[in-house]
Write an enzyme that holds these catalytic residues in place. Structure first.
Site, PDB file in Angstrom:
ATOM      1  N   GLY A  29       0.836  -1.206   0.000  1.00 20.14           N
ATOM      2  CA  GLY A  29       0.000   0.000   0.000  1.00 20.14           C
ATOM      3  C   GLY A  29       0.865   1.248   0.000  1.00 20.14           C
ATOM      4  O   GLY A  29       2.055   1.196  -0.290  1.00 20.14           O
ATOM      5  N   ASN A  30       0.253   2.389   0.320  1.00 16.53           N
ATOM      6  CA  ASN A  30       1.009   3.640   0.440  1.00 16.53           C
ATOM      7  C   ASN A  30       0.383   4.502   1.536  1.00 16.53           C
ATOM      8  O   ASN A  30      -0.597   4.108   2.160  1.00 16.53           O
ATOM      9  CB  ASN A  30       1.070   4.373  -0.907  1.00 16.53           C
ATOM     10  N   HIS A  31       0.970   5.669   1.748  1.00 17.17           N
ATOM     11  CA  HIS A  31       0.579   6.501   2.897  1.00 17.17           C
ATOM     12  C   HIS A  31      -0.563   7.473   2.609  1.00 17.17           C
ATOM     13  O   HIS A  31      -0.850   8.347   3.429  1.00 17.17           O
ATOM     14  CB  HIS A  31       1.788   7.286   3.399  1.00 17.17           C
ATOM     15  N   SER A  32      -1.238   7.351   1.480  1.00 13.65           N
ATOM     16  CA  SER A  32      -2.333   8.271   1.177  1.00 13.65           C
ATOM     17  C   SER A  32      -3.435   8.171   2.230  1.00 13.65           C
ATOM     18  O   SER A  32      -3.867   7.075   2.588  1.00 13.65           O
ATOM     19  CB  SER A  32      -2.914   7.952  -0.202  1.00 13.65           C
ATOM     20  N   ALA A  97      -4.232   7.620  -4.824  1.00 12.09           N
ATOM     21  CA  ALA A  97      -2.860   7.144  -5.032  1.00 12.09           C
ATOM     22  C   ALA A  97      -2.937   5.637  -5.276  1.00 12.09           C
ATOM     23  O   ALA A  97      -2.787   4.829  -4.359  1.00 12.09           O
ATOM     24  CB  ALA A  97      -1.999   7.455  -3.810  1.00 12.09           C
TER      25      ALA A  97
END
Length: 220
Positions: A29-32, A97
């Site tokens: 995943g990512n930090h969005s 994102a």
């Protein structure tokens, strides 16, 4: 401009990250946080738009009851939902994102921790923005570029390659901008090569700057 300049317009917005499963408990995943997309949805709705918000996993909550919210998890689910709603949209703002890569295969059991190095083979996810640019008819298509170097050049290249009408450039080099903050600092770039640089602002105010630029495009 009237008080409700987006009355009668259907606005499709994406927000948040996507989670790409590795096994039943782990993901890429990512930090969005989804904050920017949710603010855009609220602003567009307050200006009269019929808003559909498609969001990945987030802790954000909507204030407006009139926004249609669809929650998804993966990039494949995001692709399916966006493509399904795209044809009838007047404006599409792709602020999510979306993960660029996903595991080639998902283990149906939790991968055990061991002393051996674990290697996960990944493949590219579907390029949603590129697909929308290729199948665009009369929609206004707005994308985002989150950059760390050669920011303007990379954003302009994305705008042209994906057939966008506007691109919103976020820099990870600016303090208080990017993932997780309530503030953001953006530049708006048009396909006519017009660049507007904004100072650091609360994402609510940033969303109004973006929507006002979109309204100008609609009224051209």
């Amino acid at each position: 401009l009237s008080k409700l300049p987006l009355r009668g317009k259907k606005v499709l917005i994406t927000a948040g990250p996507t989670f790409e499963s590795i096994d039943p408990v782990r993901f890429i995943g990512n930090h969005s946080s989804g904050k920017m997309g949710f603010e855009l949805a609220e602003t567009a709705s307050n200006l009269g738009a019929n808003v559909i918000l498609i969001s990945g996993p987030t802790n954000e909550k909507l204030k407006s009851k009139s926004i249609q919210l669809k929650l998804i998890t993966s990039s494949d689910q995001m692709f399916e939902e966006v493509v399904n709603k795209y044809r009838s949209a007047d404006v599409v703002i792709m602020s999510a994102a979306v993960a660029d890569f996903k595991p080639k295969s998902i283990s149906n059991k939790k991968l055990k921790k061991s002393n051996q190095n674990l290697s996960i083979e990944v493949e590219k996810t579907k390029d949603i923005l590129s697909h929308l640019g290729k199948t665009k008819t009369n929609q206004l298509l707005i994308g985002f570029a989150l950059e760390t170097d050669n920011e303007i050049e990379n954003a302009k290249s994305k705008l042209i390659n994906k057939n966008l009408d506007l691109i919103i450039l976020n820099s990870l080099n600016d303090k208080g901008a990017g993932f997780g903050f309530d503030t953001n600092k953006v530049s708006i770039i048009s396909k006519e090569n017009k660049i507007i640089n904004f100072p650091l602002k609360h994402k609510k105010d940033v969303s109004l700057d973006m929507i006002n630029n979109i309204i100008e495009l609609i009224n051209e």
